[in-house]
Scaffold this motif. Structure first.
Motif, mmCIF file in Angstrom:
data_model
loop_
_atom_site.group_PDB
_atom_site.id
_atom_site.type_symbol
_atom_site.label_atom_id
_atom_site.label_comp_id
_atom_site.label_asym_id
_atom_site.label_seq_id
_atom_site.Cartn_x
_atom_site.Cartn_y
_atom_site.Cartn_z
ATOM 1 N N VAL A 1 3.794 7.624 -1.285
ATOM 2 C CA VAL A 1 2.719 7.169 -0.409
ATOM 3 C C VAL A 1 2.731 5.640 -0.322
ATOM 4 C CG1 VAL A 1 0.199 7.019 -0.194
ATOM 5 C CG2 VAL A 1 1.288 9.219 -0.716
ATOM 6 N N VAL B 1 0.743 16.409 -0.222
ATOM 7 C CA VAL B 1 0.748 14.945 -0.266
ATOM 8 C C VAL B 1 -0.121 14.389 0.867
ATOM 9 C CG1 VAL B 1 2.213 12.888 0.006
ATOM 10 C CG2 VAL B 1 3.016 14.841 -1.362
ATOM 11 N N GLN B 2 -0.157 15.121 1.971
ATOM 12 C CA GLN B 2 -0.917 14.669 3.140
ATOM 13 C C GLN B 2 -2.338 14.267 2.771
ATOM 14 O OE1 GLN B 2 -3.615 15.930 4.917
ATOM 15 N NE2 GLN B 2 -3.324 15.191 6.997
ATOM 16 N N GLU C 1 6.148 16.114 5.610
ATOM 17 C CA GLU C 1 5.984 17.018 4.471
ATOM 18 C C GLU C 1 6.196 18.459 4.923
ATOM 19 O OE1 GLU C 1 2.044 16.920 2.680
ATOM 20 O OE2 GLU C 1 2.853 17.777 0.816
ATOM 21 N N ARG D 1 -0.362 8.584 7.123
ATOM 22 C CA ARG D 1 1.062 8.282 6.939
ATOM 23 C C ARG D 1 1.910 9.550 6.791
ATOM 24 N NH1 ARG D 1 1.337 3.760 9.004
ATOM 25 N NH2 ARG D 1 3.296 4.758 9.461
ATOM 26 N N VAL D 2 1.249 10.714 6.735
ATOM 27 C CA VAL D 2 1.982 11.957 6.484
ATOM 28 C C VAL D 2 1.862 12.898 7.682
ATOM 29 C CG1 VAL D 2 2.239 13.977 4.988
ATOM 30 C CG2 VAL D 2 1.552 11.781 3.992
ATOM 31 N N ALA E 1 -2.778 10.637 2.060
ATOM 32 C CA ALA E 1 -2.491 9.610 3.059
ATOM 33 C C ALA E 1 -2.380 10.235 4.450
ATOM 34 C CB ALA E 1 -1.197 8.882 2.701
ATOM 35 N N ARG F 1 4.715 11.076 -6.218
ATOM 36 C CA ARG F 1 3.816 11.246 -5.060
ATOM 37 C C ARG F 1 3.149 9.914 -4.723
ATOM 38 N NH1 ARG F 1 1.859 16.894 -4.477
ATOM 39 N NH2 ARG F 1 -0.211 16.207 -3.875
ATOM 40 N N THR F 2 2.661 9.287 -5.749
ATOM 41 C CA THR F 2 2.007 7.994 -5.551
ATOM 42 C C THR F 2 2.990 6.971 -4.996
ATOM 43 O OG1 THR F 2 0.682 8.569 -7.481
ATOM 44 C CG2 THR F 2 0.522 6.301 -6.705
ATOM 45 N N ARG G 1 3.062 3.307 3.028
ATOM 46 C CA ARG G 1 2.075 2.285 3.384
ATOM 47 C C ARG G 1 2.729 0.928 3.564
ATOM 48 N NH1 ARG G 1 -2.078 4.566 -0.060
ATOM 49 N NH2 ARG G 1 -3.055 6.144 1.267
#
Lengths: 460, 460
Positions: free
Chosen positions: B256, B285-286, B268, B292-293, B289, B252-253, B260
């Motif tokens: 993201v 996950v949103q 997602e 970005r999601v 970020a 997940r990290t 970025r």
């Protein structure tokens, strides 16, 4: 960080509440990236929670990526961006007019709420569980049967249910159709000029090239169409939008002959074909050439825009390409489809249309009488039909903007004709008379009267 | 031609009935092109009608193009094609299984009909007439508020109502999103492998180029994604479809970080994120970020596919491009949207989900127990979540088709894993446990037991 925890929401339970507070702290920026959290033992003691509760909350937030657990280094805040605080407005809130003559929608207050509600109730209580699945990509079978009978009866359309596809509105239908035509390598579509601006725009977005074909007093100029290389033409034969003329009998024949000789497709947008006031409606062109015409109907004018229901009746050759495209693009609640089927088969739609025809006819007559009495230089073009009329203005295009400015100041809404035009042509006003609620029409008409009384007569 | 008139429908009135009969005669081919009609005088006398009635009917049909009037030569039949008699079938009627383990839909019999009905009733009776207009292209404001609160609470999504757009299903949403991305000149999208076949298909139709990124036990391979030039990636982090794994915390990290560093978009697809059985669901996950999601949610699994409701939560930069595309593409009944808002804000959705989580958890456990006891070589991969599980098979791909053939013979429905794959990989079975109605699940499970008892164990 303990400030955050003042907000613990007791109704959420200890673990969920703690997680919420920590998430909020991270996304709001109160807890900054890299900061160490207290140990689970310390936080549990502070809050009077079981340590396992705090451990579980930390683990949850590590799994979600809000916290980072390092071996032997405790738990710290991950680098997570702040919550978006901006509240962008895409659309301004709708302007309210005291005289709302913007075309495009029927009288919302006339929507038969209780009849629609009973159709919804019957649909949901009478149907088996199959109703609740994704359903046929063409739309619910019972609705396609009801529509086939309806368009045959009301509009002279030769339809069978296998060739009908249901959409969430005519725009949705046209987008799918244009995409299907592009998939068949038919890239060029002709569109009337003037027309609704979003029609060519939708076709362009689907990857089509656009030719514009002028409209005169007999409707679309089929002779000009024949000089293009268009594979399809989008027309409004029953009541041209916005000019309001009907396609003359010999043009209908010529249009069908064009389609036959070029293997072209006629896309017949029958948006308000149910509304004719001076005589029985002329049947759809589709009845003359079911294998060359895509017939499009909608409930947006006959019932309400908010129900978002429209349908295409397709030539055999286009059924599969359109259904394959619609499969991923169009989606209408099956419950609503079943309700609409019930509404049609019980004769509710016909009854509603009979009532509304009388209402809109009176309104049209009242607007025409007002203009004739107070501003005879404002004369509506077109036939006695539909929910709007168009007035062409003499003089420069600036005259249109000038009148609309005065209208805004008088809280009268209308549409400019010029935005519908591609080639230059007379400016004008598109005046809808269906939008005001029944009890507001008289005062709306007074507003219109006040407006035209202050307009200087045409210079010529 | 007088045979035709035997069918005159008295309920339609004389003129309309005569017109109908003549139209039918022309389109059915009974009246052939060029044939002369009797004079209006003769026909009126024959039928005992006023001559004006027959004249009016002839004129109507000339206007519609069914008849041709020549000066001094009477009226004759125009060249009009016959009605299409064929009834093409695009889709076969759905196959009924006694053991229906096809994934993709919740239990239709569990749909809370009476609660949904009362939400519809309240929506229609409590709302003003504005509800019945076209509405905001993002969807009804009250629904966007309800959804923002819901996805924040249930899925850890950072949402505000201004950034939510409502669609008629996730496929509809994805098609619009892909088209908007293409409009921004972002042409390359990465899609998980395996994935639902229609996901890459939809993106391809929208003009996108597709890269496939493999999935392993920790979810999508972000290291492989980073080697592509994708501008966006479509993922199922909460419960990968079809493999059923969750995206690991470090992935997940990494995902993201990829977004970025490349200005990439993460799409997602949170299709069944509400269903986790062994622990509290992992947030979207949103939440890590929001800029970005693109978060996508749907009511197709939580409520019913037939309601055709889904939503996107967008980063600021994508709001306008998506809304502009959605304006012409997406359209959901405003009455249904208001009902869904009511359903959420009254806590009906949460209550329904609590009930269904318990039901599906028991079903999942029962399927796993059955397989363990009777066919230990069939082991479900992935986490205890969602409405399906996947079994990977050892041996050649032909083994998959072989098992599905036997399953068909036993009236057991399942999906092949191989159709979800782009790169070669182990064959397998995707087994849904949500589809049977509550009272049918036990017998469906028995069917599954009978099937696996006749399957030869894996040859390894």
């Amino acid at each position: 960080m303990f400030d955050l925890l003042i907000d613990l929401d007791p109704s959420r339970g200890r673990q969920a509440g703690l997680e919420d507070a920590l998430r909020r702290g991270v996304t709001s920026g109160q807890l900054t990236a890299g900061a160490r959290l207290p140990s689970t033992r310390a936080l549990a003691k502070e809050l009077g929670y079981a340590r396992a509760t705090v451990v579980a909350a930390y683990e949850q937030l590590v799994a979600e990526g809000f916290l980072v657990a390092a071996h032997g280094a405790g738990t710290s805040i991950a680098a997570v961006p702040r919550a978006p605080a901006d509240r962008p407005r895409v659309d301004r809130p709708p302007r309210r007019y005291l005289g709302d003559f913007r075309p495009g929608e029927p009288d919302r207050s006339s929507f038969p709420r209780s009849e629609w509600m009973s159709s919804l109730r019957r649909a949901l209580s009478a149907s088996g569980d199959d109703l609740l699945g994704y359903g046929d990509p063409r739309g619910l079978e019972e609705l396609r049967h009801a529509l086939a009978a309806y368009v045959g009866r009301a509009r002279g359309v030769v339809a069978n249910p296998e060739r009908i596809v249901v959409f969430g509105g005519f725009a949705n239908a046209l987008a799918v159709l244009a995409e299907a035509l592009r998939g068949l390598e038919r890239h060029m579509i002709a569109v009337e000029d003037p027309a609704l601006p979003f029609h060519p725009e939708l076709c362009r977005r689907a990857g089509m090239d656009i030719e514009r074909v002028p409209v005169d007093a007999e409707g679309v100029r089929v002779d000009v169409l024949a000089q293009t290389s268009a594979a399809a033409v989008l027309v409004t034969p029953a009541h041209q939008y916005p000019l309001g003329v009907a396609l003359a009998a010999r043009r209908r024949t010529a249009l069908v002959a064009w389609a036959r000789s070029t293997d072209g497709w006629i896309i017949e947008d029958d948006y308000d074909g149910e509304f004719r006031y001076d005589r029985q409606p002329i049947g759809a062109v589709q009845g003359l050439a079911p294998e060359r015409v895509v017939y499009g109907g909608t409930a947006s004018k006959s019932l309400a825009a908010g129900v978002h229901l429209a349908w295409l009746v397709l030539p055999q050759a286009l059924v599969e390409p359109v259904v394959e495209t619609a499969r991923w693009r169009a989606a209408v609640s099956t419950i609503e489809q079943a309700a609409f089927a019930d509404f049609i088969t019980r004769g509710r739609l016909d009854r509603h249309l009979r009532q509304m025809r009388a209402v809109y006819r009176r309104r049209r007559d009242a607007v025409i009488a007002l203009l004739r009495a107070q501003a005879p230089w404002l004369t509506m073009t077109g036939i006695a039909a539909g929910l709007h009329g168009t007035v062409e203005l003499s003089g420069p295009v600036s005259r249109e903007a000038e009148i609309l400015r005065v209208a805004e100041a008088h809280s009268v809404g209308m549409h400019p004709l010029s935005v519908h035009r591609h080639a230059p042509g007379p400016p004008g006003l598109v005046i809808g008379y269906s939008r005001p609620a029944g009890h507001e029409f008289t005062s709306a008409l007074e507003r219109l009267g006040q407006l035209v009384s202050v307009l200087p007569p045409s210079s010529g």
